[in-house]
Write an enzyme that holds these catalytic residues in place. Structure first.
Site, PDB file in Angstrom:
ATOM      1  N   HIS A   1     -63.116  15.993  -7.698  1.00 35.56           N
ATOM      2  CA  HIS A   1     -62.718  14.628  -7.320  1.00 35.56           C
ATOM      3  C   HIS A   1     -63.253  13.602  -8.294  1.00 35.56           C
ATOM      4  O   HIS A   1     -63.487  12.455  -7.943  1.00 35.56           O
ATOM      5  CB  HIS A   1     -63.196  14.318  -5.902  1.00 35.56           C
TER       6      HIS A   1
ATOM      7  N   HIS B   1     -54.972  17.075  -7.996  1.00 41.03           N
ATOM      8  CA  HIS B   1     -55.434  18.435  -8.300  1.00 41.03           C
ATOM      9  C   HIS B   1     -54.296  19.327  -8.786  1.00 41.03           C
ATOM     10  O   HIS B   1     -54.447  20.552  -8.842  1.00 41.03           O
ATOM     11  CB  HIS B   1     -56.048  19.070  -7.067  1.00 41.03           C
TER      12      HIS B   1
END
Ligand SMILES: Nc1ncnc2c1ncn2[C@@H]1O[C@H](COP(=O)(O)OP(=O)(O)O)[C@@H](O)[C@H]1O
Ligand SMILES: Nc1ncnc2c1ncn2[C@@H]1O[C@H](COP(=O)(O)OP(=O)(O)O)[C@@H](O)[C@H]1O
Ligand SMILES: [Mg+2]
Ligand SMILES: [Mg+2]
Ligand SMILES: [Mg+2]
Ligand SMILES: [Mg+2]
Lengths: 211, 333, 333, 211
Positions: C219, C57
């Protein structure tokens, strides 16, 4: 025979249409050894140039060429903009104030245009650029006229020489422009600018040839 | 083609509208012709820095307009250098009487268009210094060719010379600093994927899943060589060696290491690559005194990276550290 | 799989080594267990903010460690929440006696691992406030489900609460500010492409050239719905409507508009999308008082974007504008 | 019959190997309705757990389970880590100090483990989680033992119930875990955690069944 103001404008129309028709092809050629924008840029420029040219007061052939040149300079960008802009500006300088173009006018105008492009771009024949189409076209025209060939046929020979010149760029390793960054890898591809220059001279012969 | 856009013909204009909506505090965006100027330009007594180039390299150049960096940037169509009237309008808008520096990446199109613009400016009595950026070691230089491309070092020149101009240094000095940074900076880039010029609608080149392009520029063009995909370690070693040996950078040198993403490569990979670069330079006895890691000079959504090394001296370090306030780079303020 | 990496098993460690090499002035990187701590931690008298989550991320969370934001971040494997021993070690390392705030994105894994970590910390007498981020409007909330995911608002919470902690506010207040920001922030995301988890080696989902996923998380998972690819205008309108109607944001509200890239989407597209967002909000009579545009909370190399809106009050604005010095966000210093 | 310390360790070995063999499958299942890491994470965790377990002083079965549980908690992460960690920690609590496991020990241990997982994850049967495999397995074991079936056969029935439970997750719409974010789209896919839980109980039956 000589080329009237109307025929000049109708050539600009035809050339604009031909670039539009070959936009994808020119861009593909530029994808192989450049940055995939030659057709896109020239098309955008000629569309704008044609629109402007149609607003020019009839009569002065040079004014039409100048308008096209100025518009290309301010709408195309990249290498194509200054180069084709200069080409048309020089055609305009050579034909300033003329209401029609005789064979000798075109011989001088084309010579001036090629000289202008070389002054801007510093390219020689063999560098794999539009010069490889333009210079032979200029020379073939001159030879033909010297040999007393008709204007129509001289334009045809000039276009044929441009076509050969365009083909001759395929095996070349580029020394100028974006393609030069590819080094050896630039060989085996036809130069997009030489291709658009061939289209320029071909449409001249097509439109003025049946004048 | 999968992009967050509307009509491909409107990408550049709509991008500029986005920048105008987002950064009105920093810049004024002009639409006819296109240019982005510092909101507070002209800055009294300051040498004005103007750059520009095709779009698709964001944040360069528009994202570098602001205090401590550029006074104006001229965006062309995607990968197409802007036109002389843009540079002329931008130059006039930011000219504060102390002269202009045109920062020009060495591409035939950029060079010729900026040349025409400079001619126009000079014809109206404005002093213009044009500086060429040609730091790409992938291209072999020669008298008979177009020479080397301008890539990563451009960002460093704009920051360092921008700080010098902010200090009130005179035209000649600011231009010389640009040239000195260019002379001490070297870059090389690579691509894992191609990118798609919106108006073209399909990738500029095809490349297999196990291949990569080495020695690319920033216009989605193929590179000097295509080879089998290698590890980050091997890729960085190959590029960094070429960069280090070209200047050359030598043992004991202090450098600014710039690990740049091409647009589609995420930060996690850039840090993996930066780790390799830091190990490589340590091995060569070269010290990284400053670094920049991120996507600052890009090729649309191309995946890949470029490495730029700048040999530092105390003045470069001081000017690099000086405050900068732009959408793309900001610190000290 | 085309990535700038070496062995896929080493990606997270090598990324951390890159961060350690690049940002030693800002952070200390610990390898056993993995956590990134503020170089000057523990900061005397200051409430310590600890966050964490799977890797992939970036820049979140490691890039947000530093003055004015987080005291520590715990990176897990790619898309896998970190383990309790990491949070415990990080918490101990930055605990300055004023208490800890654990900023936890609402994913089952993150929640359970942070829960265990908090139990461990408390068992040793450390005061820990856990705050949950659950701002994703794509997920319908319900008593019987795992609830909403934590996405874009996380970045805003870390900045705003980080500034509050920097001011020396007490534990309870800092935790309440986190909750207040969460309560006033809403997000929604979309994907043009999937991404590839390095260890998995192939894209998480297949998607055609004319399709997109709406309502994705961070994700690489597919979203709520797959639909035909639309224009930036339609995409932004669809997402922004869902976000605006959920809080709801209403006429006259001042907001922070956060246009986030998912990792593979270049800035030029984010500005085109931001232009659409600014038009949309103007149409709803909502004023953008602050904005953030770029890739700050990503899904590896996924192409796509997310929109986060935060309803602002004067204190949020003041804390947002406060100085921050991290690798990922920096201003005012 | 009862299960010796060696058989417990050899089950841990077999389960570790089975997870390794099915790593890709479990990850693919997690790609469909999760984030493509379940197999990768559990494999990383069990490799570490096995290594640690082999260093435990022989004799105490509970100590082996505790070590596995602790290692999973600190190496797996995600939802799988705390859940499988809790499962093994609870097996350890129930068998603490024992040198072997009798049928009734396993009944109690499995019940405690399932209760622990539910305490952590708050999932009920039908939420499309590992509980859908674990709870039926626990119940089938108890029923079999109550009916006086041999330990070996009871383990087999327990594994069969787990397999059914795993299959039962396919049509379900997830209410817990990452898959719940997909809403209706989660239906039609087998739950990865229920699958790994089935593998756990299958390997128990395989290894201890021929004890
Ligand atoms: N120095 C030069 N002199 C003459 N022609 C050139 C020169 N450099 C490039 N060209 C021509 O320009 C063409 C590329 O034009 P275009 O794609 O529009 O510009 P760019 O390369 O900036 O994208 C080349 O195919 C070549 O024929
Ligand atoms: N609340 C819960 N209770 C029980 N099991 C759960 C719960 N949430 C998720 N799971 C199980 O965890 C599995 C996913 O594990 P894993 O992929 O390792 O974690 P993550 O979802 O964090 O990536 C799911 O398939 C499901 O069986
Ligand atoms: Mg081109
Ligand atoms: Mg171009
Ligand atoms: Mg996970
Ligand atoms: Mg998972």
């Amino acid at each position: 025979m000589s080329v009237s103001y109307e025929e000049v404008v109708s050539w600009i129309k035809t050339f604009t249409g031909t670039i539009a028709d070959n936009k994808a092809w020119l861009t593909d050629l530029d994808s192989a050894i450049g940055d995939a924008d030659h057709g896109i840029n020239l098309d955008r420029g000629m569309q704008a140039a044609l629109a402007k040219a149609e607003t020019v007061a009839p009569g002065d052939v040079g004014a039409v060429f100048k308008t096209v040149g100025m518009t290309l300079v301010s709408t195309v960008g990249g290498a194509g903009g200054p180069l084709y802009g200069t080409l048309f500006l020089q055609l305009g300088v050579a034909t300033a104030g003329k209401s029609e173009i005789a064979a000798e006018d075109w011989r001088a105008a084309l010579a001036g245009a090629v000289q202008g492009v070389q002054a801007r771009g510093k390219a020689e024949v063999g560098d794999k650029t539009m010069i490889d189409a333009l210079a032979p076209a200029r020379d073939a025209l001159a030879q033909a006229l010297d040999a007393g060939v008709s204007f129509e046929d001289a334009l045809r020979r000039s276009a044929e020489a441009a076509e050969e010149g365009m083909r001759s760029t395929i095996p070349l390793v580029a020394r100028k422009g974006r393609a030069s960054y590819l080094g050896e890898r630039s060989a085996g591809h036809q130069d997009p600018g030489a291709t658009s220059s061939y289209l320029l001279l071909k449409t001249v012969a097509d439109v003025w040839g049946d004048g | 083609m999968k992009k967050l856009i509307n009509d491909s013909a409107d990408v550049v204009r709509e991008e500029l509208e986005g920048i105008a909506a987002a950064h009105a505090d920093l810049v004024d965006v002009h639409f006819d012709p296109y240019y982005i100027a510092r909101a507070d330009a002209p800055v009294k007594g300051k040498v004005a820095l103007v750059s520009g180039g095709g779009s698709g390299h964001e944040p360069m150049h528009g994202g570098f307009v602001g205090m401590g960096m550029l006074d104006a940037a001229c965006p062309g169509e995607v990968f197409t250098s802007p036109t002389p009237d843009q540079m002329e309008a931008a130059s006039k808008a930011v000219d504060a009487g102390a002269g202009l520096v045109h920062i020009v990446k060495n591409y035939t199109g950029d060079v010729m268009n900026f040349e025409m613009a400079a001619e126009l400016c000079r014809s109206e009595g404005t002093e213009v210094e044009s500086v060429l950026v040609d730091d790409d070691v992938a291209v072999q230089d020669s008298l008979y060719t177009a020479g080397r491309r301008g890539v990563g070092t451009t960002v460093l020149i704009e920051k360092i010379a921008g700080a010098a101009a902010e200090e009130g240094r005179p035209l000649k000095e600011v231009a010389d600093i640009c040239r000195e940074v260019n002379a001490n900076g070297r870059s090389m880039g690579m691509a894992l994927t191609s990118c798609t010029v919106p108006a073209a609608g399909k990738p500029t080149f095809d490349i297999a899943d196990d291949e990569m392009e080495i020695g690319i520029g920033i216009h989605g063009e193929p590179g000097r060589e295509r080879m089998p995909l290698k590890t980050a370690h091997d890729i960085v070693e190959m590029m960094a060696s070429a960069v280090v040996d070209d200047l050359p950078f030598s043992k004991g040198d202090k450098v600014l290491a710039f690990m740049n993403g091409m647009g589609g490569t995420p930060l996690i990979e850039l840090y993996v690559a930066y780790h390799e670069l830091s190990k490589f330079l340590k091995g060569r006895g070269i010290e990284i005194a400053r670094n920049l890691i991120g996507s600052y000079i890009t090729s649309l959504e191309m995946a890949g990276c470029s490495i730029t090394l700048l040999k530092l001296n105390d003045e470069f370090v001081r000017l690099w550290d000086a405050p900068v306030k732009t959408a793309g780079l900001r610190w000290g303020v």
